[in-house]
Motif scaffolding. Structure first.
Motif, PDB file in Angstrom:
ATOM      1  N   LEU A 203       0.820  -1.204   0.000  1.00 22.89           N
ATOM      2  CA  LEU A 203       0.000   0.000   0.000  1.00 22.89           C
ATOM      3  C   LEU A 203       0.857   1.258   0.000  1.00 22.89           C
ATOM      4  O   LEU A 203       2.049   1.218   0.308  1.00 22.89           O
ATOM      5  N   THR A 204       0.237   2.382  -0.320  1.00 20.61           N
ATOM      6  CA  THR A 204       0.931   3.664  -0.292  1.00 20.61           C
ATOM      7  C   THR A 204       1.114   4.113   1.158  1.00 20.61           C
ATOM      8  O   THR A 204       0.400   3.651   2.059  1.00 20.61           O
ATOM      9  N   PRO A 205       2.047   5.035   1.420  1.00 21.89           N
ATOM     10  CA  PRO A 205       2.214   5.558   2.788  1.00 21.89           C
ATOM     11  C   PRO A 205       0.918   6.154   3.342  1.00 21.89           C
ATOM     12  O   PRO A 205       0.624   6.015   4.529  1.00 21.89           O
ATOM     13  N   GLN A 206       0.137   6.814   2.480  1.00 24.06           N
ATOM     14  CA  GLN A 206      -1.118   7.410   2.941  1.00 24.06           C
ATOM     15  C   GLN A 206      -2.097   6.327   3.388  1.00 24.06           C
ATOM     16  O   GLN A 206      -2.797   6.466   4.392  1.00 24.06           O
ATOM     17  N   GLN A 207      -2.187   5.226   2.627  1.00 25.28           N
ATOM     18  CA  GLN A 207      -3.086   4.136   2.994  1.00 25.28           C
ATOM     19  C   GLN A 207      -2.609   3.454   4.269  1.00 25.28           C
ATOM     20  O   GLN A 207      -3.411   3.065   5.123  1.00 25.28           O
ATOM     21  N   CYS A 208      -1.295   3.313   4.423  1.00 25.88           N
ATOM     22  CA  CYS A 208      -0.751   2.728   5.655  1.00 25.88           C
ATOM     23  C   CYS A 208      -1.075   3.607   6.859  1.00 25.88           C
ATOM     24  O   CYS A 208      -1.308   3.101   7.967  1.00 25.88           O
ATOM     25  N   ASP A 209      -1.079   4.931   6.640  1.00 28.89           N
ATOM     26  CA  ASP A 209      -1.401   5.848   7.729  1.00 28.89           C
ATOM     27  C   ASP A 209      -2.841   5.635   8.198  1.00 28.89           C
ATOM     28  O   ASP A 209      -3.135   5.702   9.390  1.00 28.89           O
ATOM     29  N   VAL A 210      -3.749   5.351   7.253  1.00 34.47           N
ATOM     30  CA  VAL A 210      -5.131   5.046   7.621  1.00 34.47           C
ATOM     31  C   VAL A 210      -5.177   3.788   8.487  1.00 34.47           C
ATOM     32  O   VAL A 210      -5.838   3.745   9.528  1.00 34.47           O
TER      33      VAL A 210
END
Length: 298
Positions: A203-210
């Motif tokens: 996943l992207t860093p943004q998705q991992c942040d979620v």
């Protein structure tokens, strides 16, 4: 059936008054009864086996609307009024979900009851959000009452869903269990977290942040050694397990709330259920986004 997020639109802001609260509740109940009634009137000949389910659901929602009106009259001495609304209420019974049932020649009573369960779980999450955002004690109390009613409704509907599933199996049309009930929520949470960690590698860093902010089992910081994703199956298999296990946990916590022997246990199970259902909705959002824009393994 379409894989819609459980809560399609979260409350935009807090509900400021009982008048606004009752107006939201009445619109949701009347919308549900209207849409269920439209399915009752469907001319699709293959829809016959599930028509009776939607007749019952229409009656339930009409009774709910009547109860909401009586509650408003008792509390405010007036009927709910859409003029008191400050934002469009969340759609608890999306038309797209209903169209999947009415347009399929394979729809069964089990599908209809399962959809009704989903709608009441969505209502439970919605009113839990409203209660948590409320700054007015009266609004919070009534929203909590609505959430408890949705939880109770869900319990009754799940019972009908189980009966429909048994009937489906006896008729030889099941094709396998729709899901398997886990024996241990703790074990399932552990398995879910492991699969989320594997999934996050793609996943992207943004998705991992979620994922790192999900309750009740957030993704830990990426400091641990990564596991070999190939040993756990394909990316699609891992993602499917994540969604299935998250949905199983939501069901399990709701069932625990139904069976709770005391108020403390019930409140704990309700809290876990609300967190788990919200988590499932966010996981579905991430899954949808990752389908559109997959990134290489990091």
């Amino acid at each position: 059936m379409r894989n819609e997020p459980l809560l399609t639109v979260a409350p935009l802001t807090s509900v400021g008054s009982l008048a606004e609260l009752y107006a939201i509740a009445l619109i949701q109940a009347e919308t549900a009864s209207t849409r269920y009634q439209q399915l009752v009137e469907s001319a699709n000949p293959s829809f016959g086996p599930v028509r009776r389910v939607f007749e019952i659901l229409t009656h339930i929602e009409r009774e709910r609307a009547r109860t909401i009106i009586l509650g408003s009259l008792a509390s405010l001495n007036k009927r709910p009024d859409s003029a008191d609304l400050r934002w469009t209420p969340t759609d608890i019974v999306p038309a797209d979900e209903l169209s999947d049932v009415v347009n399929s020649s394979l729809s069964t009573a089990y599908d209809a009851w399962a959809l009704a369960v989903r709608h009441r779980e969505r209502a439970f999450v919605f009113w839990t959000y409203v209660a948590s955002l409320a700054t007015d004690r009266a609004v919070c109390a009534v929203a909590e009452d609505f959430a408890r009613a949705a939880l109770k409704d869900g319990s009754l509907l799940r019972r009908e869903r189980r009966l429909a599933w048994r009937s489906l199996r006896e008729s030889g049309r099941d094709g396998g269990e729709p899901f398997s009930e886990p024996d241990s929520a703790a074990l399932l949470e552990s398995l879910l977290l492991r699969d989320i960690k594997l999934w996050s590698q793609q996943l992207t860093p943004q998705q991992c942040d979620v994922l790192s902010k999900l309750g009740p089992s957030p993704l830990p910081p990426a400091s641990e050694p990564q596991e070999d994703i190939a040993e756990a199956g394909t990316l699609d298999q891992i993602k499917l397990r994540v969604l299935q296990r998250a949905e199983q946990l939501s069901e399990l916590y709701l069932e625990e709330a139904d069976r709770a022997a005391d108020e403390f246990s019930m409140e704990l199970a309700q809290k876990l259920a609300a967190q788990s259902i919200a988590r499932l909705a966010r996981l579905r959002d991430v899954a949808s986004a990752s389908d559109i824009n997959r990134t290489p393994a990091r």
